[in-house]
Design a protein around this motif. Structure first.
Motif, short mmCIF file in Angstrom:
data_model
loop_
_atom_site.label_atom_id
_atom_site.label_comp_id
_atom_site.label_asym_id
_atom_site.label_seq_id
_atom_site.Cartn_x
_atom_site.Cartn_y
_atom_site.Cartn_z
N TYR A 34 18.20 0.68 52.99
CA TYR A 34 19.58 1.10 52.75
C TYR A 34 19.62 2.61 52.51
O TYR A 34 18.76 3.16 51.82
N ARG B 131 24.59 1.78 52.89
CA ARG B 131 24.68 1.28 54.27
C ARG B 131 23.30 0.85 54.73
O ARG B 131 22.32 1.58 54.62
N ALA B 132 23.19 -0.39 55.27
CA ALA B 132 21.92 -0.88 55.79
C ALA B 132 21.57 -0.11 57.06
O ALA B 132 22.39 0.00 57.97
N VAL C 23 22.53 -0.56 45.32
CA VAL C 23 21.86 0.69 45.66
C VAL C 23 22.26 1.78 44.68
O VAL C 23 21.44 2.57 44.22
N ALA D 147 25.73 -4.90 48.18
CA ALA D 147 24.53 -4.10 48.46
C ALA D 147 24.75 -2.65 48.04
O ALA D 147 23.86 -2.02 47.44
#
Length: 633
Positions: A98, A103-104, A123, A119
């Motif tokens: 990430y 953002r992945a 993070v 997510a």
């Protein structure tokens, strides 16, 4: 009164009871040990999973050059291959990376993960200083957890890169523990039959195996697997402890190898790894008993010196410089590579571990700028220079994005007739505040910041577009960077796209490469050059006669031209042997069907001498300086 037979019967009965009691005690002890072993397995999987995941993230920089690119907008899918190779025996079977915004960016496979908003929140918590989080997934029975999902931050040399979601398979540890517990349980049953001692020995063997596995995992988490030196994380921890001791007298020496990238590309990564191992061995031999050696990444090493005495540190640094410049045996060759060192003293140049490493890095940059193969102590004025370079790097990125760079063109003259036959495209940066930034400054900056490939692509497209409007007999020469050959096939696609977009005839484009490129990844480079020739463009070797000159380049590689380095031109009048060399190179090149261009022509005497030796084209300030397109003849 008992008769003798009765007494003998009762004696045998007492002995049997004693044996049964002893066997029961052994069996009970064995069962208790087995239960304790099973309890240990229940308490430790979170620690094991975190240790494995952290060790995996620390290897990203070694597996993928410029690991920060994995957290950028569009990491190359081929990055999955070296990352998958990191699994080995660590137990990491899947991952997702990430960026700092949550953002992945890259995943090993489709993983059922958290929703994007969740997510991003995780993070943010990790990068704000939160601890790594571990979620265990248990099987349906009562065994220890065998799967773990670990979230932890990933740091780079200049700050946090993002976060990683690492999935760890703890089957092996769980299997070892379960086998140990089962063996102990069966041994307890066997103890009822009088063999409890064998069970204890069997459990002890399993316990030793598990302890050895844990010690190996701890070692991998703290050391660089290639050189055996401490890794960056362990070095920082050791430095933090050292600086917190009352009256601590410690210093940090940061060093990297001079021209390591050239050697790595020249001899291959295997030889580069062998070089790093030899460097680490020499460092351990040079430092004193209380000092620590670490590998911070690529060819960067550090020494935690247990002294703040400037004179002693200067002596240590000089011994390291002298030792590392001695020849190395690599790939059947004797090679020399130097090192530069920067030194920062605790209590003088900074108190915290991060500041000391940062200031030692600044001193290292100064040592390299002053000529390499030297050491320098930190000077507070270096901070201003660092900030200036960082601002310049940001401005260069903005200039590329805003198409604010410019091209100037230097003429190539036919030696026999004096007719202009083409131009070499040269990048220029007209800065709105600084004026024209010297090419040596911004090209080196582009290499350091990873912008060199983007810069090379821009020059190629802009040069082709400009030359498409010239008369058909004029050619354009464009310099290529070795960075443009690092991704197999990429340079061929870039050139083909530039030609198609501009409409320039391929025969009018000449691509200039350096000799060092031909020594790097020889077969992939050779394939790329043949593919470029198949497009119809011409290939020239720039600066021939310097670096790793080899006559093999003149016949093995598909070259149309060699360009004599300007050093030959400058020394032509002062040394008769230079003229012999120039004449020999021209004769060989012509025999192989190649043309010869001489660079650096600044006097009429040089022009006439080079023409006499048979050079085909000439280039230099005498014949014309680089000019913007609207001022070309």
């Amino acid at each position: 009164m008992l008769s003798p037979p009765q007494r003998e019967h009762f004696a045998r009965l007492s002995l049997g009871r004693a044996v049964a009691l002893w066997t029961a005690v052994l069996a009970l002890a064995t069962l208790l040990v087995a239960l304790r072993l099973h309890g240990i397995a229940e308490r430790h999987p979170e620690e094991d999973a975190t240790r494995v995941a952290r060790g995996w993230t620390q290897q990203l920089g070694r597996a993928v050059p410029r690991a920060d690119s994995l957290f950028g907008p569009a990491p190359a899918p081929r990055a999955l291959l070296p990352l998958a190779g990191l699994r080995g025996a660590t137990g990491v079977y899947a991952f997702r990376l990430y960026a700092v915004d949550g953002r992945a960016t890259l995943a090993s496979q489709d993983l059922p993960g958290a929703a994007p908003a969740d997510a991003a929140a995780r993070v943010r918590r990790l990068l704000a200083g939160g601890a790594a989080s571990v979620q265990l997934h248990r099987s349906g029975d009562d065994r220890a957890a065998v799967r773990a999902e670990v979230w932890l931050p990933v740091g780079g040399e200049s700050g946090p890169l993002g976060a990683a979601e690492v999935h760890v398979d703890l089957d092996e540890i769980a299997a070892v523990t379960t086998r140990s517990a089962m063996a102990a349980g069966f041994t307890a049953l066997a103890g009822l039959l009088g063999v409890g001692l064998a069970g204890l020995l069997l459990w002890r063997s399993h316990a030793r195996g598990e302890r050895s596995a844990r010690e190996h995992m701890d070692y991998l988490a703290q050391h660089d697997p290639l050189t055996g030196a401490l890794n960056r994380a362990s070095f920082v921890v050791a430095l933090q402890r050292a600086t917190q001791r009352p009256g601590a007298g410690v210093a940090v020496l940061c060093l990297d190898l001079d021209r390591f990238r050239e050697f790595n590309e020249w001899l291959g990564r295997g030889a580069g790894d062998a070089l790093l191992r030899q460097v680490a061995a020499r460092l351990r031999a040079m430092v004193r008993s209380g000092d620590l050696v670490a590998r911070l990444g690529s060819d960067e090493f550090a020494v935690l010196a247990d002294t703040a005495d400037a004179e002693a540190l200067a002596g240590l640094a000089q011994r390291i410089v002298d030792s590392l410049k001695q020849p190395y045996a690599l790939a059947g060759r004797s090679c020399e590579v130097g090192a530069s060192i920067g030194i920062a003293l605790h209590g003088v140049d900074g108190d915290g571990a991060d500041k000391l490493v940062q200031h030692a890095d600044l001193a290292l940059a100064r040592a390299k700028a002053d000529g390499r193969g030297a050491f320098r102590f930190y000077d507070a004025r270096l901070d201003d220079e660092l900030q200036r370079r960082r601002r310049l790097g940001v401005e260069l990125r903005d200039a590329l994005a805003g198409n604010s760079l410019a091209l100037h063109f230097q003429p190539l003259q036919e030696a026999a007739s004096g007719r202009i036959v083409g131009y070499e495209a040269l990048a220029r940066w007209p800065h709105p505040e600084r004026g024209f930034v010297p090419p040596t400054t911004f090209i080196a900056l582009a290499e350091q910041t990873g912008l060199i490939e983007e810069l090379g692509t821009w020059v190629l497209h802009a040069a082709c577009a400009e030359a498409a409007g010239w008369p058909d007999e004029l050619t354009v020469a464009v310099n290529l960077s070795p960075a443009q050959f690092r991704r197999d096939g990429a340079i061929v696609e870039t050139v083909a796209h530039a030609l198609a977009r501009s409409g320039l005839a391929p025969a009018r484009l000449e691509l200039e490469i350096t000799e060092s490129l031909l020594m790097a990844r020889t077969e992939p480079v050779l394939q790329a050059l043949h593919a470029l020739r198949a497009l119809g463009v011409r290939i020239a070797m720039d600066d021939f006669g310097t670096g790793y000159s080899s006559l093999a380049h003149l016949w093995r590689f598909p070259l149309d031209r060699v360009k004599l380095d300007r050093e030959f031109t400058h020394n032509l009048a002062g040394d008769a042997k230079v003229g012999v060399i120039v004449g020999s190179v021209v004769s060989m090149a012509h025999a192989l069907g190649m043309r010869v261009t001489a660079e650096g022509v600044e006097t009429e005497a040089q022009r006439q001498a080079l023409a006499t030796h048979g050079c085909d084209e000439l280039q230099g300030f005498l014949l014309g300086r680089p000019q913007p397109p609207d001022r070309l003849a």
